[in-house]
Enzyme design. Structure first.
Site, PDB file in Angstrom:
ATOM      1  N   VAL A  49       0.920  -1.087  -0.061  1.00 22.36           N
ATOM      2  CA  VAL A  49      -0.003  -0.091  -0.186  1.00 22.36           C
ATOM      3  C   VAL A  49       0.998   1.249   0.108  1.00 22.36           C
ATOM      4  O   VAL A  49       1.459   1.623   0.940  1.00 22.36           O
ATOM      5  CB  VAL A  49      -0.921  -0.008   1.229  1.00 22.36           C
ATOM      6  CG1 VAL A  49      -1.690   1.294   1.373  1.00 22.36           C
ATOM      7  CG2 VAL A  49      -1.876  -1.179   1.142  1.00 22.36           C
ATOM      8  N   PRO A  50       0.829   1.980  -1.048  1.00 30.69           N
ATOM      9  CA  PRO A  50       2.252   2.686  -1.399  1.00 30.69           C
ATOM     10  C   PRO A  50       2.038   4.278  -0.668  1.00 30.69           C
ATOM     11  O   PRO A  50       1.902   5.035  -1.355  1.00 30.69           O
ATOM     12  CB  PRO A  50       2.192   2.714  -2.902  1.00 30.69           C
ATOM     13  CG  PRO A  50       0.817   2.677  -3.467  1.00 30.69           C
ATOM     14  CD  PRO A  50       0.395   1.589  -2.410  1.00 30.69           C
ATOM     15  N   CYS A  51       2.391   4.286   0.414  1.00 29.53           N
ATOM     16  CA  CYS A  51       2.276   5.645   1.249  1.00 29.53           C
ATOM     17  C   CYS A  51       3.353   6.559   0.762  1.00 29.53           C
ATOM     18  O   CYS A  51       3.347   7.764   0.931  1.00 29.53           O
ATOM     19  CB  CYS A  51       2.040   5.276   2.859  1.00 29.53           C
ATOM     20  SG  CYS A  51       3.490   4.592   3.447  1.00 29.53           S
ATOM     21  N   HIS A  52       4.447   6.150   0.313  1.00 22.70           N
ATOM     22  CA  HIS A  52       5.467   6.775  -0.266  1.00 22.70           C
ATOM     23  C   HIS A  52       4.856   7.730  -1.246  1.00 22.70           C
ATOM     24  O   HIS A  52       5.763   8.617  -1.465  1.00 22.70           O
ATOM     25  CB  HIS A  52       6.559   6.081  -0.502  1.00 22.70           C
ATOM     26  CG  HIS A  52       6.311   4.932  -1.606  1.00 22.70           C
ATOM     27  ND1 HIS A  52       5.756   3.942  -1.526  1.00 22.70           N
ATOM     28  CD2 HIS A  52       6.651   4.992  -3.163  1.00 22.70           C
ATOM     29  CE1 HIS A  52       5.605   3.044  -2.955  1.00 22.70           C
ATOM     30  NE2 HIS A  52       6.201   3.823  -3.915  1.00 22.70           N
TER      31      HIS A  52
END
Length: 170
Positions: free
Chosen positions: A125-128
């Protein structure tokens, strides 16, 4: 759902191009993934699910357009799950600011940031892909503007920006 044998210790610690990652899994679901300091000793995956997680993370490290297919444990509040769903809609190579995400979710930038910090499944889950208006912003509970956590965020964003599928956010 049974928890990992020892929740304080990952079931596996793998090396990826951006650093060490701890994998916490049951036999059936991924409980969480955790960025770890570079000196953390490696622990090979010993279960089929941990091996699958390691393989998919390695595939992503080779190809930022790789699509994860992992059984993630139910986690987070309703609002956090809304933020995490939005994160998964941002294509590799693109970013949104905390403010942009907040407008889309009819919320506040700080609340989006808190939901990103609570994400147990980065980089799946790409919070970056959520950044501050004036720079990278925090990452994985990091408030320092340097250190290994922001180094990981920089690597992930550069990795995705270098992919052929990367296009600027419209």
């Amino acid at each position: 759902m049974p928890l990992t044998q020892n929740p304080a210790h990952p079931d596996a610690v793998i090396a990826l191009p951006f650093g060490r990652m701890g994998l916490f899994c049951t036999d059936d679901v991924v409980l969480h993934l955790e960025y770890l300091p570079p000196e953390t000793p490696l622990t090979p995956p010993s279960t089929p699910l941990c091996r699958a997680v390691a393989a998919q993370l390695s595939a992503y490290a080779a190809d930022p357009a790789y699509r994860f297919d992992l059984p993630l444990a139910a986690a987070g509040t309703m609002f956090q799950r809304r933020v995490w769903a939005l994160l998964q809609q941002i294509p590799p190579g693109q970013t949104r600011t905390y403010g942009d995400a907040a407008l889309e979710l009819h919320s506040a930038a700080r609340a989006v940031g808190q939901a990103c910090a609570a994400n147990p499944f980065a980089p799946v889950v790409p919070c970056h892909r959520i950044v501050a208006q004036d720079g990278l912003g925090g990452f994985a509970h990091s408030t320092a503007q340097d250190g290994y956590l922001l180094g990981i965020k920089r690597w992930l964003l550069q990795h995705e920006a270098s992919s052929r599928s990367a296009r600027p956010h419209a």
